[in-house]
Design a protein around this motif. Structure first.
Motif, PDB file in Angstrom:
ATOM      1  N   GLU A  86       0.827  -1.215   0.000  1.00  0.00           N
ATOM      2  CA  GLU A  86       0.000   0.000   0.000  1.00  0.00           C
ATOM      3  C   GLU A  86       0.859   1.262   0.000  1.00  0.00           C
ATOM      4  O   GLU A  86       0.474   2.282  -0.589  1.00  0.00           O
ATOM      5  N   MET A  87       1.999   1.206   0.646  1.00  0.00           N
ATOM      6  CA  MET A  87       2.877   2.376   0.680  1.00  0.00           C
ATOM      7  C   MET A  87       3.528   2.641  -0.676  1.00  0.00           C
ATOM      8  O   MET A  87       3.925   3.765  -0.970  1.00  0.00           O
ATOM      9  N   ARG A  88       3.597   1.598  -1.530  1.00  0.00           N
ATOM     10  CA  ARG A  88       4.243   1.747  -2.834  1.00  0.00           C
ATOM     11  C   ARG A  88       3.243   1.918  -3.977  1.00  0.00           C
ATOM     12  O   ARG A  88       3.618   2.387  -5.050  1.00  0.00           O
ATOM     13  N   ALA A  89       1.964   1.550  -3.760  1.00  0.00           N
ATOM     14  CA  ALA A  89       0.993   1.549  -4.849  1.00  0.00           C
ATOM     15  C   ALA A  89       0.567   2.968  -5.222  1.00  0.00           C
ATOM     16  O   ALA A  89       0.380   3.827  -4.348  1.00  0.00           O
ATOM     17  N   ALA A  90       0.418   3.202  -6.531  1.00  0.00           N
ATOM     18  CA  ALA A  90      -0.068   4.505  -6.995  1.00  0.00           C
ATOM     19  C   ALA A  90      -1.540   4.693  -6.631  1.00  0.00           C
ATOM     20  O   ALA A  90      -1.965   5.784  -6.256  1.00  0.00           O
ATOM     21  N   GLU A  91      -2.332   3.622  -6.768  1.00  0.00           N
ATOM     22  CA  GLU A  91      -3.741   3.652  -6.398  1.00  0.00           C
ATOM     23  C   GLU A  91      -4.014   2.487  -5.453  1.00  0.00           C
ATOM     24  O   GLU A  91      -4.506   1.435  -5.849  1.00  0.00           O
ATOM     25  N   PRO A  92      -3.683   2.636  -4.156  1.00  0.00           N
ATOM     26  CA  PRO A  92      -3.804   1.523  -3.209  1.00  0.00           C
ATOM     27  C   PRO A  92      -5.252   1.095  -2.989  1.00  0.00           C
ATOM     28  O   PRO A  92      -6.182   1.882  -3.145  1.00  0.00           O
ATOM     29  N   ILE A  93      -5.414  -0.157  -2.605  1.00  0.00           N
ATOM     30  CA  ILE A  93      -6.751  -0.681  -2.354  1.00  0.00           C
ATOM     31  C   ILE A  93      -7.337  -0.110  -1.066  1.00  0.00           C
ATOM     32  O   ILE A  93      -8.545   0.029  -0.919  1.00  0.00           O
ATOM     33  N   VAL A  94      -6.464   0.221  -0.118  1.00  0.00           N
ATOM     34  CA  VAL A  94      -6.853   0.930   1.108  1.00  0.00           C
ATOM     35  C   VAL A  94      -5.950   2.152   1.220  1.00  0.00           C
ATOM     36  O   VAL A  94      -4.732   2.013   1.319  1.00  0.00           O
ATOM     37  N   HIS A  95      -6.536   3.316   1.194  1.00  0.00           N
ATOM     38  CA  HIS A  95      -5.759   4.557   1.220  1.00  0.00           C
ATOM     39  C   HIS A  95      -5.372   4.881   2.677  1.00  0.00           C
ATOM     40  O   HIS A  95      -6.144   5.497   3.420  1.00  0.00           O
ATOM     41  N   LEU A  96      -4.192   4.453   3.072  1.00  0.00           N
ATOM     42  CA  LEU A  96      -3.757   4.646   4.457  1.00  0.00           C
ATOM     43  C   LEU A  96      -3.659   6.124   4.817  1.00  0.00           C
ATOM     44  O   LEU A  96      -3.868   6.505   5.976  1.00  0.00           O
ATOM     45  N   ARG A  97      -3.380   6.981   3.827  1.00  0.00           N
ATOM     46  CA  ARG A  97      -3.243   8.406   4.107  1.00  0.00           C
ATOM     47  C   ARG A  97      -4.551   9.017   4.611  1.00  0.00           C
ATOM     48  O   ARG A  97      -4.542  10.052   5.285  1.00  0.00           O
ATOM     49  N   LEU A  98      -5.684   8.384   4.269  1.00  0.00           N
ATOM     50  CA  LEU A  98      -6.966   8.937   4.702  1.00  0.00           C
ATOM     51  C   LEU A  98      -7.105   8.928   6.230  1.00  0.00           C
ATOM     52  O   LEU A  98      -7.869   9.693   6.798  1.00  0.00           O
ATOM     53  N   PHE A  99      -6.346   8.048   6.880  1.00  0.00           N
ATOM     54  CA  PHE A  99      -6.462   7.958   8.326  1.00  0.00           C
ATOM     55  C   PHE A  99      -5.679   9.046   9.045  1.00  0.00           C
ATOM     56  O   PHE A  99      -5.636   9.076  10.275  1.00  0.00           O
ATOM     57  N   THR A 100      -5.065   9.950   8.283  1.00  0.00           N
ATOM     58  CA  THR A 100      -4.553  11.164   8.909  1.00  0.00           C
ATOM     59  C   THR A 100      -5.702  12.125   9.196  1.00  0.00           C
ATOM     60  O   THR A 100      -5.531  13.091   9.938  1.00  0.00           O
ATOM     61  N   ASN A 101      -6.856  11.865   8.610  1.00  0.00           N
ATOM     62  CA  ASN A 101      -8.075  12.613   8.914  1.00  0.00           C
ATOM     63  C   ASN A 101      -8.648  12.067  10.219  1.00  0.00           C
ATOM     64  O   ASN A 101      -8.981  10.889  10.324  1.00  0.00           O
ATOM     65  N   ARG A 102      -8.750  12.914  11.226  1.00  0.00           N
ATOM     66  CA  ARG A 102      -9.172  12.448  12.541  1.00  0.00           C
ATOM     67  C   ARG A 102     -10.585  11.880  12.525  1.00  0.00           C
ATOM     68  O   ARG A 102     -10.888  10.902  13.230  1.00  0.00           O
ATOM     69  N   THR A 103     -11.471  12.469  11.734  1.00  0.00           N
ATOM     70  CA  THR A 103     -12.840  11.960  11.670  1.00  0.00           C
ATOM     71  C   THR A 103     -12.856  10.527  11.171  1.00  0.00           C
ATOM     72  O   THR A 103     -13.562   9.667  11.717  1.00  0.00           O
ATOM     73  N   MET A 104     -12.087  10.256  10.135  1.00  0.00           N
ATOM     74  CA  MET A 104     -12.067   8.913   9.579  1.00  0.00           C
ATOM     75  C   MET A 104     -11.395   7.918  10.520  1.00  0.00           C
ATOM     76  O   MET A 104     -11.894   6.805  10.721  1.00  0.00           O
ATOM     77  N   ALA A 105     -10.283   8.296  11.111  1.00  0.00           N
ATOM     78  CA  ALA A 105      -9.566   7.391  12.002  1.00  0.00           C
ATOM     79  C   ALA A 105     -10.401   7.070  13.236  1.00  0.00           C
ATOM     80  O   ALA A 105     -10.561   5.898  13.620  1.00  0.00           O
ATOM     81  N   VAL A 106     -10.954   8.101  13.866  1.00  0.00           N
ATOM     82  CA  VAL A 106     -11.757   7.900  15.075  1.00  0.00           C
ATOM     83  C   VAL A 106     -13.063   7.182  14.741  1.00  0.00           C
ATOM     84  O   VAL A 106     -13.508   6.293  15.468  1.00  0.00           O
ATOM     85  N   GLY A 107     -13.690   7.570  13.616  1.00  0.00           N
ATOM     86  CA  GLY A 107     -14.938   6.932  13.223  1.00  0.00           C
ATOM     87  C   GLY A 107     -14.767   5.447  12.960  1.00  0.00           C
ATOM     88  O   GLY A 107     -15.623   4.634  13.341  1.00  0.00           O
ATOM     89  N   THR A 108     -13.677   5.060  12.326  1.00  0.00           N
ATOM     90  CA  THR A 108     -13.412   3.644  12.071  1.00  0.00           C
ATOM     91  C   THR A 108     -13.205   2.891  13.381  1.00  0.00           C
ATOM     92  O   THR A 108     -13.680   1.760  13.544  1.00  0.00           O
ATOM     93  N   ALA A 109     -12.506   3.517  14.330  1.00  0.00           N
ATOM     94  CA  ALA A 109     -12.303   2.887  15.642  1.00  0.00           C
ATOM     95  C   ALA A 109     -13.630   2.696  16.365  1.00  0.00           C
ATOM     96  O   ALA A 109     -13.884   1.654  16.980  1.00  0.00           O
ATOM     97  N   ILE A 110     -14.513   3.694  16.295  1.00  0.00           N
ATOM     98  CA  ILE A 110     -15.825   3.574  16.938  1.00  0.00           C
ATOM     99  C   ILE A 110     -16.636   2.463  16.277  1.00  0.00           C
ATOM    100  O   ILE A 110     -17.344   1.700  16.949  1.00  0.00           O
ATOM    101  N   SER A 111     -16.538   2.349  14.968  1.00  0.00           N
ATOM    102  CA  SER A 111     -17.259   1.295  14.254  1.00  0.00           C
ATOM    103  C   SER A 111     -16.807  -0.084  14.713  1.00  0.00           C
ATOM    104  O   SER A 111     -17.623  -1.014  14.797  1.00  0.00           O
ATOM    105  N   ALA A 112     -15.521  -0.245  15.016  1.00  0.00           N
ATOM    106  CA  ALA A 112     -15.007  -1.543  15.449  1.00  0.00           C
ATOM    107  C   ALA A 112     -15.652  -2.000  16.747  1.00  0.00           C
ATOM    108  O   ALA A 112     -15.760  -3.209  17.010  1.00  0.00           O
ATOM    109  N   ILE A 113     -16.111  -1.054  17.566  1.00  0.00           N
ATOM    110  CA  ILE A 113     -16.708  -1.396  18.858  1.00  0.00           C
ATOM    111  C   ILE A 113     -17.963  -2.235  18.668  1.00  0.00           C
ATOM    112  O   ILE A 113     -18.289  -3.096  19.486  1.00  0.00           O
ATOM    113  N   VAL A 114     -18.689  -2.012  17.569  1.00  0.00           N
ATOM    114  CA  VAL A 114     -19.893  -2.791  17.311  1.00  0.00           C
ATOM    115  C   VAL A 114     -19.555  -4.274  17.229  1.00  0.00           C
ATOM    116  O   VAL A 114     -20.242  -5.124  17.811  1.00  0.00           O
ATOM    117  N   GLY A 115     -18.471  -4.595  16.508  1.00  0.00           N
ATOM    118  CA  GLY A 115     -18.074  -5.988  16.368  1.00  0.00           C
ATOM    119  C   GLY A 115     -17.424  -6.549  17.615  1.00  0.00           C
ATOM    120  O   GLY A 115     -17.773  -7.634  18.088  1.00  0.00           O
TER     121      GLY A 115
END
Length: 494
Positions: free
Chosen positions: A242-271
């Motif tokens: 993912e760090m080398r791909a031009a168009e990664p399947i999961v965009h790791l850079r998006l998790f520098t956005n606090r809303t996305m990072a925190v929101g994903t963590a909150i979603s994990a609580i359901v499971g």
């Protein structure tokens, strides 16, 4: 993307029908497991009817999310629905276990596409403000399926035969397909360039190995250790890809956005916090409260009904007001409180007490279950809605799978160690316990309470972590019109 009122209603009906089919398929099949496996002569492999489906539906999420961004969610949805119908028919015609498992794997793969693209299409067809309400409606399919699935599966198996557990999907699916062809809008593909094959392969290897590893915990130690090692190698390779791909399947850079990072963590609580414990509630109440199998099912029903109420209420209120953080805060607080109560409840209370406590957990979880998906979608660039939605669902499902396996291992070992000398944990059944002397019943009830109480306490701590995450979730209001998504580095989602 604005649609006419009629076309939008047909779209929602189609997506709700398909989401219900996908959710119902697993709960209906669980009731028929013993009958299916017995008639096909494979009782020892019975669990693979469920494991194959779950494994396929989990590992395909990121791949299908990326495909949705590349070819459009409409194409992936229609292909998934067609495949789901055909694989359901194939399951019913299975004449041996290998055929059934292969068909179930394909069915699980297509089910992942239906679940994921339903949420993605809602994101495309609605404004951020409208999104929570309609995601809640689509999300209501899951708790409803849990409530009616086992009963429906039993009736179909008893009166029509087990093949109809699968065949019933065909006529309903064809109707939903006809509606979908008309109602789902065409969306231009938003991502071009080479597909991230290395990322897809390494992630699939890592996730398959991880799910198998946690499935084999307690049953096959060496195989589980080997699978964990393969999972670690696969996931490490995925991060490098993912760090080398031009168009990664999961965009790791998006998790520098606090809303996305925190929101994903909150979603994990359901499971991790709720789905993982639900499967063990009936056994707990049969052993610790000495109830029948039928009565023990009332507690999960209360939990799921609370989830349904919380999900629909928060979706409606969030769409009406635009606020979202308050629901995550209230929901995680209710979840922590309900599980905290379960951790300290003495054995022997009236059954309505734990029913009420778990209903509170359900209401709290439902309050952010679908809403947090809408929040994360609104924080993502429009071109990556599919892959972001896939990531949120993937984290939730993997969390549920891993936590369920861990809890099962803890319960199995804890009960086996504490049982009186001469009692075999492998042969311990509720009917055997209920037929034992009162002193033995009381002893086993205490054992189950002592083993499960710390688990409830740990899950309460998971929800406390969710409270902290909810505080960190940037405040804001969902937009009431189609507006450009914020840049990935911004903290405020909308």
């Amino acid at each position: 993307m604005p649609l006419s009122p009629l076309r939008f209603r047909l779209l929602v009906v189609s997506l709700l029908t398909v989401s219900f089919l996908g959710a119902l398929d697993n709960t209906v099949v669980t009731t028929a497991l013993a009958t299916v496996a017995g008639q096909l002569g494979a009782l020892e492999h019975m669990s693979w009817i469920v494991v194959g489906y779950t494994l396929a539906s989990t590992v395909l999420l990121p791949v299908l999310g990326t495909l949705g961004d590349r070819v459009g969610p409409r194409a992936v949805f229609l292909a998934s629905l067609t495949t789901f119908i055909l694989s359901s028919v194939a399951c019913g015609f299975a004449h041996d276990f290998a055929w059934l498992i292969a068909a179930r794997v394909v069915q699980g793969m297509s089910s992942a596409g239906l679940q994921l693209m339903s949420q993605t299409i809602i994101a495309v067809a609605t404004t951020p403000r409208q999104r929570p309400k309609y995601l809640a409606i689509i999300g209501a399919a899951f708790p409803v399926a849990i409530l009616i699935g086992p009963v429906l599966g039993g009736l179909i198996t008893d009166y029509w035969g087990w093949p109809w557990v699968f065949w019933v999907n065909a006529p309903v699916g064809i109707l939903a397909l006809a509606l979908a062809v008309f109602a789902i809008p065409h969306v231009a593909r938003t991502v071009r360039g080479r597909f991230d094959t290395a990322g897809a392969v390494t992630l699939t290897i890592g996730l398959v190995a991880l799910v198998l590893a946690v499935t084999w915990i307690g049953a096959d130690g060496p195989a589980s250790v080997s699978a964990f090692a393969i999972a670690a190698i696969g996931l490490a390779g995925f991060l490098l890809a993912e760090m080398r791909a031009a168009e990664p399947i999961v965009h790791l850079r998006l998790f520098t956005n606090r809303t996305m990072a925190v929101g994903t963590a909150i979603s994990a609580i359901v499971g991790v916090g709720l789905f993982s414990i639900t499967a063990y509630l009936p056994t707990y109440f049969q052993m610790a409260y000495r109830t029948s199998a039928t009565i023990s099912g009332l507690v999960p029903i209360a939990t799921v009904f609370g989830m349904l109420v919380g999900n629909l209420t928060s979706g409606w209120l969030a769409s009406r007001t635009g606020h979202y953080r308050v629901f995550a805060l209230v929901g995680t607080t209710l979840g922590a409180a309900g599980l905290g109560v379960m951790a300290v409840l003495p054995v022997g209370l009236a059954l309505w007490v734990p029913m009420a406590a778990m209903a509170v957990v359900g209401v709290g979880t439902g309050a952010f279950m679908s809403l947090i998906v809408a929040v994360v979608q609104s924080a993502a660039p429009a071109a990556e809605t599919g892959s972001v939605t896939a990531t949120v669902n993937l984290v939730r499902q993997v969390g549920s799978t891993v936590a369920t396996a861990v809890i099962g291992g803890v319960v199995g070992v804890g009960v086996a160690v504490a049982l009186p000398h001469g009692m075999d944990a492998a042969a311990l059944t509720p009917s055997l316990v209920h037929a034992a002397a009162p002193a033995v019943q009381a002893q086993i009830a205490t054992i189950y309470s002592d083993v499960l109480a710390p688990i409830f306490g740990v899950l309460a701590v998971v929800y406390v972590a969710g409270i902290v995450a909810s505080v960190l979730l940037p405040a804001g209001r969902l937009a009431d019109a189609h507006e450009p998504s914020p840049a990935p580095t911004e903290s405020i989602a909308v």
